[in-house]
Motif scaffolding. Structure first.
Motif, PDB file in Angstrom:
ATOM      1  N   PRO A 134       8.923 -20.406   4.593  1.00 40.81           N
ATOM      2  CA  PRO A 134      10.131 -20.762   3.846  1.00 40.81           C
ATOM      3  C   PRO A 134      10.505 -19.620   2.907  1.00 40.81           C
ATOM      4  O   PRO A 134       9.635 -18.818   2.537  1.00 40.81           O
ATOM      5  N   ILE A 135      11.769 -19.547   2.519  1.00 36.09           N
ATOM      6  CA  ILE A 135      12.146 -18.657   1.421  1.00 36.09           C
ATOM      7  C   ILE A 135      11.533 -19.279   0.161  1.00 36.09           C
ATOM      8  O   ILE A 135      11.613 -20.490  -0.031  1.00 36.09           O
ATOM      9  N   GLY A 136      10.916 -18.458  -0.655  1.00 38.11           N
ATOM     10  CA  GLY A 136      10.198 -18.986  -1.819  1.00 38.11           C
ATOM     11  C   GLY A 136       8.719 -19.179  -1.529  1.00 38.11           C
ATOM     12  O   GLY A 136       7.976 -19.681  -2.369  1.00 38.11           O
ATOM     13  N   GLY A 137       8.278 -18.771  -0.329  1.00 39.49           N
ATOM     14  CA  GLY A 137       6.893 -18.982   0.070  1.00 39.49           C
ATOM     15  C   GLY A 137       5.946 -17.916  -0.481  1.00 39.49           C
ATOM     16  O   GLY A 137       6.294 -16.739  -0.554  1.00 39.49           O
ATOM     17  N   VAL A 138       4.755 -18.354  -0.859  1.00 39.26           N
ATOM     18  CA  VAL A 138       3.699 -17.442  -1.308  1.00 39.26           C
ATOM     19  C   VAL A 138       2.412 -17.832  -0.584  1.00 39.26           C
ATOM     20  O   VAL A 138       2.033 -19.003  -0.593  1.00 39.26           O
ATOM     21  N   ALA A 139       1.776 -16.864   0.073  1.00 40.60           N
ATOM     22  CA  ALA A 139       0.503 -17.142   0.739  1.00 40.60           C
ATOM     23  C   ALA A 139      -0.387 -15.912   0.633  1.00 40.60           C
ATOM     24  O   ALA A 139       0.055 -14.795   0.907  1.00 40.60           O
ATOM     25  N   ALA A 140      -1.634 -16.140   0.221  1.00 45.73           N
ATOM     26  CA  ALA A 140      -2.599 -15.048   0.112  1.00 45.73           C
ATOM     27  C   ALA A 140      -3.698 -15.270   1.136  1.00 45.73           C
ATOM     28  O   ALA A 140      -4.207 -16.382   1.274  1.00 45.73           O
ATOM     29  N   THR A 141      -4.022 -14.217   1.871  1.00 46.30           N
ATOM     30  CA  THR A 141      -5.102 -14.320   2.855  1.00 46.30           C
ATOM     31  C   THR A 141      -6.182 -13.288   2.526  1.00 46.30           C
ATOM     32  O   THR A 141      -5.882 -12.239   1.949  1.00 46.30           O
ATOM     33  N   ASP A 142      -7.414 -13.620   2.900  1.00 47.15           N
ATOM     34  CA  ASP A 142      -8.522 -12.711   2.625  1.00 47.15           C
ATOM     35  C   ASP A 142      -8.895 -11.966   3.911  1.00 47.15           C
ATOM     36  O   ASP A 142      -9.422 -12.570   4.853  1.00 47.15           O
ATOM     37  N   PRO A 143      -8.641 -10.656   3.956  1.00 45.18           N
ATOM     38  CA  PRO A 143      -8.950  -9.884   5.174  1.00 45.18           C
ATOM     39  C   PRO A 143     -10.412  -9.995   5.581  1.00 45.18           C
ATOM     40  O   PRO A 143     -10.744  -9.935   6.761  1.00 45.18           O
ATOM     41  N   LYS A 144     -11.286 -10.206   4.582  1.00 46.14           N
ATOM     42  CA  LYS A 144     -12.721 -10.282   4.887  1.00 46.14           C
ATOM     43  C   LYS A 144     -13.087 -11.600   5.578  1.00 46.14           C
ATOM     44  O   LYS A 144     -14.177 -11.770   6.089  1.00 46.14           O
ATOM     45  N   GLU A 145     -12.169 -12.557   5.517  1.00 48.12           N
ATOM     46  CA  GLU A 145     -12.398 -13.844   6.188  1.00 48.12           C
ATOM     47  C   GLU A 145     -11.447 -14.000   7.369  1.00 48.12           C
ATOM     48  O   GLU A 145     -10.993 -15.089   7.674  1.00 48.12           O
ATOM     49  N   GLY A 146     -11.083 -12.879   7.966  1.00 49.21           N
ATOM     50  CA  GLY A 146     -10.175 -12.915   9.118  1.00 49.21           C
ATOM     51  C   GLY A 146      -8.739 -13.133   8.727  1.00 49.21           C
ATOM     52  O   GLY A 146      -7.897 -13.502   9.555  1.00 49.21           O
ATOM     53  N   GLY A 147      -8.447 -12.934   7.437  1.00 51.75           N
ATOM     54  CA  GLY A 147      -7.093 -13.166   6.921  1.00 51.75           C
ATOM     55  C   GLY A 147      -6.048 -12.326   7.659  1.00 51.75           C
ATOM     56  O   GLY A 147      -6.300 -11.185   8.036  1.00 51.75           O
TER      57      GLY A 147
END
Lengths: 486, 139
Positions: A78-91
């Motif tokens: 969505p517009i307004g979306g925020v998501a953080a992924t961890d590359p060390k956990e396959g993000g």
């Protein structure tokens, strides 16, 4: 699209609701939308909350799939979306979490001028800005860069254009990430992306992009406003633009290139527009290398637009740069993915933070902030519509705890362009704006009709939630006096 | 002449629904619709012939790539499409002769900046009276 959303929204507190993980099998985190009851009524009108749930499927997602109060339907995210992924956990990294207009963003210039200085001159000043700043579809500027120079821009962003004379060192300091993300790799771009970027540095574009001459109408936080060089009655200039055709092409190429990546990495997605690849994969690295080029291009673009605005003011008022004091308050990106350090579960981790229609909001004391803002927090610039107001906020500590250092980015449309044009039939939006003290010029026949104030939500409702949620506090409200649009 | 396309309204973006008696007509109508949006309903004329060849994984992908190619030539090369003739169309490949004229902002008065052709809801479907396509643009 278009259909009302009927899924579960559980209220957490007066500014947040939750979409529980149990809503859809495959969600790796819950969804959290920052909204009060007033905003929620309009948020439910489209499928944006479903997209919040879909983003929660992304491998390696940390905390929650979040959305700011200006959430509305987008492609994938969505517009307004925020998501953080961890590359060390396959993000993963997903182009849909950034959007087509990579590093679309906003900057604000303060001035020594007051409203009185421009009392009778606004109409002519807006006319000069409109002539001097290329805006609208297919408009080109006088400033041209060769392909070799464009590659320097892609690598070094606004730093490079400042070194060529289009600004000063302080501009770079007061730009998010110093106007350049390292590890931008022009070799990851297609020749078509490079070609599409030629001749568009220093062009505003069209749609909702604009340059506004504004007046500081109300100050809520005197100390922070003073640090930003803003005071009641003072004139400021806001610029909203992005990476132009180059960014659109990079996103388009990346979506093509990543089409088969989810299957290759065994990633199951509920929407194919969420195509993605692990950050630490050749595909993920390639996208980030290209996206950073587009981000750097956008910062250079806004820097050259700043140069054109300053030059116009200097010539129009026959005043020196020193007398005008048109210093850059700050420049923020609101469509971007960045590797940032955040605390998760008591540990410091490098995460890939997607902000799609969301603004970075780093609080006081954050090491990435320039010295000037270390004590008050990062300026967060929130444009509204061209008839009402825009806001300047300062980031608060809760943003780091709750949203990976993020806040809202604007108002969001409530009306389609066709509906807006129909609503404007028989009226002159230009004259209506003028009666409210706003001189507006646009190239397109329907440009002002499409962008009329009624086509947008009241941005103050969005800002109110961000303020109450402790993500960023109100510093001042700006009212438009002059507008140029594409 | 009756248009073969209609504009689909959306809060933040815009789309097209196109109808054609066969797939070449559908693709030609989609190109016309794209430039209808860009030029705000004005027709452009004349120009020189260019050849466009695109590939896709299926017919829907091919439609998106076809429109993306025309958009690229407009935005990067400042070429306005004034007519198209699809010469060859298989599910994965298209070859067309297109008439393109140089963009003259004062004369063509382009109205809408289309950033990209998206895959969002993109579809090409057969029906009793021919083909229908839908496509959404990011603006």
């Amino acid at each position: 699209m278009g259909k009302e959303w009927s899924g579960p929204l559980e209220r957490l507190d007066d500014t947040r609701v939750r979409i529980p993980r149990a809503y859809k099998a495959g969600m790796r985190a819950e969804g959290v939308i920052f909204a009060d009851e007033r905003l929620l009524a309009s948020i439910r009108l489209d499928q944006a909350p479903e997209q919040v749930a879909n983003v929660a499927f992304l491998p390696g997602i940390q905390g929650a799939s979040m959305a700011m109060p200006d959430i509305h339907w987008g492609y994938g995210f969505p517009i307004g979306g925020v998501a953080a992924t961890d590359p060390k956990e396959g993000g993963v990294v997903s182009p849909g979490g950034v959007g087509y207009d990579i590093n679309c963003g906003v900057r604000l210039l303060r001035t020594n001028l007051t409203r009185v200085d421009l009392q009778d001159a606004m109409q002519r000043l807006v006319g000069d800005l409109f002539r001097n700043i290329p805006c609208g579809v297919g408009q080109e500027g006088d400033i041209r860069f060769s392909e070799a120079q464009e590659r320097e821009i892609l690598r070094h962003g606004s730093r490079w254009v400042v070194a060529q004379g289009y600004g000063c060192e302080e501009d770079v300091e007061h730009t998010e990430s110093g106007g350049c993300i390292e590890e931008a790799d022009p070799d990851t771009l297609s020749p078509r992306a490079i070609e599409r970027g030629r001749g568009q540095v220093g062009t505003l574009g069209s749609g909702n992009h604009f340059l506004e001459v504004q007046v500081v109408e109300e100050v809520y936080d005197e100390q922070a406003a003073a640090v930003m060089g803003l005071r009641q009655g003072a004139i400021a200039v806001m610029i909203h633009s992005g990476s132009r055709g180059l960014g659109y092409e990079v996103c388009d190429n990346s979506i093509q290139a990543l089409r088969d990546a989810p299957a290759r990495y065994g990633i199951e997605l509920p929407d194919r527009q969420l195509v993605c690849a692990p950050v630490e994969s050749p595909e993920g690295r390639k996208y980030l290398g290209a996206m950073r080029c587009a981000a750097n291009y956008a910062w250079a673009n806004r820097q050259v637009l700043t140069h054109l605005a300053r030059r116009t003011f200097e010539r129009f008022l026959k005043a020196s740069p020193k007398a005008l004091g048109m210093e850059l308050v700050y420049d923020v990106a609101h469509n971007i993915a960045k590797i940032e350090t955040h605390q998760v579960g008591g540990r410091s981790r490098a995460l890939c933070v997607h902000r799609k229609g969301a603004t970075r909001a780093f609080p006081a004391g954050h090491p990435e902030l320039p010295a000037r803002y270390r004590a008050i927090g990062q300026p967060v610039l929130i444009p509204g519509d061209m008839g009402r107001y825009s806001f300047v906020l300062a980031a608060e500590p809760a943003a780091m705890e709750r949203t990976f250092g993020s806040a809202c980015h604007g108002a969001g449309r409530v009306m389609s362009r066709t509906a807006a044009i129909q609503l404007a039939r028989g009226r002159s939006i230009k004259k209506e704006l003028q009666s409210r003290g706003v001189f507006a010029l646009a190239h397109g026949r329907d440009g002002l009709a499409e962008e009329q104030p009624d086509a947008y939500k009241d941005v103050s409702a969005v800002v109110d939630v961000v303020h109450r949620a402790g993500l960023a506090r109100r510093v001042c409200r700006l009212r438009p006096l002059g507008v140029i649009k594409g | 002449m009756k248009r073969s396309y209609e504009i689909l309204d959306h809060t933040a973006d815009i789309g097209l629904r196109v109808r054609g008696r066969d797939l070449p007509a559908l693709f030609e109508g989609a190109a016309e619709g794209l430039f209808h949006l860009i030029l705000g309903g004005r027709r452009a004329h004349g120009g020189e012939e260019e050849i466009i060849e695109v590939e896709g994984v299926d017919t829907t992908d091919l439609l998106v790539r076809w429109l993306a190619e025309l958009l690229f030539r407009f935005d990067a090369r400042r070429r306005v499409c004034t007519g198209t003739r699809v010469e060859m169309l298989s599910p994965r490949r298209l070859r067309a002769r297109v008439q393109m004229t140089a963009l003259d902002p004062a004369r063509h008065k382009p109205q809408m900046e289309i950033k990209a052709v998206t895959y969002c809801g993109a579809q090409v479907t057969p029906g009793p009276e021919g083909w229908t396509a839908e496509v959404v643009f990011d603006i």
